[in-house]
Design a protein around this motif. Structure first.
Motif, short mmCIF file in Angstrom:
data_model
loop_
_atom_site.label_atom_id
_atom_site.label_comp_id
_atom_site.label_asym_id
_atom_site.label_seq_id
_atom_site.Cartn_x
_atom_site.Cartn_y
_atom_site.Cartn_z
N LYS A 104 0.61 -66.84 39.82
CA LYS A 104 -0.58 -67.50 39.27
C LYS A 104 -0.34 -67.87 37.81
N MET A 105 0.28 -66.95 37.07
CA MET A 105 0.59 -67.18 35.65
C MET A 105 1.48 -68.42 35.49
N VAL A 106 2.49 -68.54 36.39
CA VAL A 106 3.41 -69.68 36.32
C VAL A 106 2.64 -70.98 36.54
N THR A 107 1.72 -70.97 37.52
CA THR A 107 0.96 -72.18 37.84
C THR A 107 0.03 -72.57 36.69
N ILE A 108 -0.64 -71.58 36.13
CA ILE A 108 -1.57 -71.86 35.03
C ILE A 108 -0.80 -72.42 33.83
#
Lengths: 275, 275
Positions: free
Chosen positions: A118-122
């Protein structure tokens, strides 16, 4: 020669910084408990601001329950890619939107991801979406104090402020208080607290019923010495409008909730004028 | 000689297996959208089952918005540690509870953790809580399809089933559908769908108002061919009871929501009797 991971990270950080520097005010809309109307506040805030000739972006970082596309009536649109990066969906003349749901092939598909992904996507949404120049970016976070709001607070160091949404009952206020401690700890300025679903006026007998109680958000604001932005009553028409993808701020003269909301928008604008 | 990480992991997995083997039925209560009443369903399900002489445990894995302690009226209790492991809080004769909020010193303290740390905590709750023999373990998950429900589905391989909670409006049903796909993909049996906040009866004029619409959960159950467990109306007394830590199933004769809920409990029991 292929780039190393370190080089890629440095370049992404540079793109993120450049991207964010073109956006004047960046707001996070946050809540402790789910279902208090955070997304509808974010969508209506973005809509109302876009009607004042300002350029607005709305970014949905609720990876598991992304609802802004549905509430904006753009659930069948898709993000595209150009030479400038990921192109947001144009909702109206001054309003652009990005959400994970605008990437998924199938709207029923759950995103079964753990935190690190999720962190990568954000981070990619922040570094690679081609917003261009914006007056406001409104970020809609999932409830709680986990990976998504934490990523936003850490990746946008000059976040203008956080708008905290709660409903009046104690269970919701308890969680809203946690959100307040969270944003303070991360040094994000607090714009104020909105008390949503505050009182219901029966459409038949016009008596007011406090389904989720009343006053809890205002009390929290007073106790924690942060601004109280206002209270929005429950109206069944509102749920219908959200499902139809129509922002309720378009019904200023007819709906109590719309009138109450527009006062809150003015207060958010005032907050930015003092910065 | 200190244990290696591998040895520790093997021992924890063994403890987890032993712990879970003493629990007959294990249910996950899940929702796509927040604020649909998932926690209140979990708490009232646990309470209602405990009144039938069964031994019940309730585990709150909502790390950022842990509300079961407040709803059970045990928010001032604390978990303790004995030679047998982490001791749950005894709520009533047949009901024990565990939540991250029963560990925190300060109830306002947000848990600012990323996914991997949440997984470690959930695993410890499963391996090291001394539940003893239980008939039912009810696990209350945060909304969405992220780290917490994923950890539960992966760590309890013989999960008896998932109860999906939604409210009737489209935005909530859209997210509930994702939860359904999620549990199916993880091979967890679906107990059925509960439609909460379905209709509101004005306490003054006794007219029914469908604030969050009506029928969306039932339609979803039909479309996806899973059982529809029932609909629960909104009652303001219910919010008051939740804030006071009193389960609403104690008011069977007086409240519509309580009567509706007890029918749902019978259906969950029937589900286990077929296994």
């Amino acid at each position: 020669m292929p780039k190393t991971n370190d080089q890629e990270k440095i370049e992404q950080d540079r793109r993120l910084k450049g991207n964010m520097s073109k956006i004047r005010h960046k707001f996070l809309v946050i809540s402790g408990k789910g279902g208090v109307g955070k997304t509808s506040v974010a969508v209506n805030l973005a809509n109302a601001l876009s009607l004042t000739d300002k350029k607005i972006g709305i970014l949905d970082v609720d990876i598991h329950g992304p609802n802004i596309a549905k509430m904006l009536g753009i659930e069948h649109a898709k993000l595209s890619v150009s030479a400038d990066g990921i192109e947001p969906v144009e909702v109206a003349a001054n309003l652009k939107a990005v959400s994970i749901s605008l990437v998924l092939e199938n709207p029923d598909e759950p995103v079964i991801w753990r935190g690190p992904l999720k962190m990568v996507t954000i981070k990619q949404f922040l570094s690679d979406v081609h917003w261009g120049e914006l007056d406001y970016l409104i970020v809609d976070s999932p409830p709680g104090t986990g990976d998504e709001p934490l990523s936003i607070c850490q990746l946008i160091p000059d976040l203008s402020g956080a708008v905290i949404v709660t409903t009046p009952q104690e269970i919701a206020v308890l969680d809203a208080r946690k959100s307040l401690v969270f944003v303070r700890r991360l040094n994000v300025p607090v714009v104020g607290i909105i008390e949503n679903m505050s009182g219901f006026i029966c459409p038949h007998c016009h008596t007011e019923v406090n389904i989720f109680k009343r006053g809890g958000g205002e009390e929290l604001a007073r106790a924690c010495e942060v601004p109280f932005l206002g209270r929005i009553p429950i109206e069944p028409e509102f749920v219908e409008l959200a499902d139809r993808g129509t922002p309720f701020v378009a019904f200023e003269d007819e709906m109590e909730s719309s009138k109450a909301f527009l006062k809150i928008v003015r207060r958010v604008e005032e907050f930015t004028s003092t910065r």
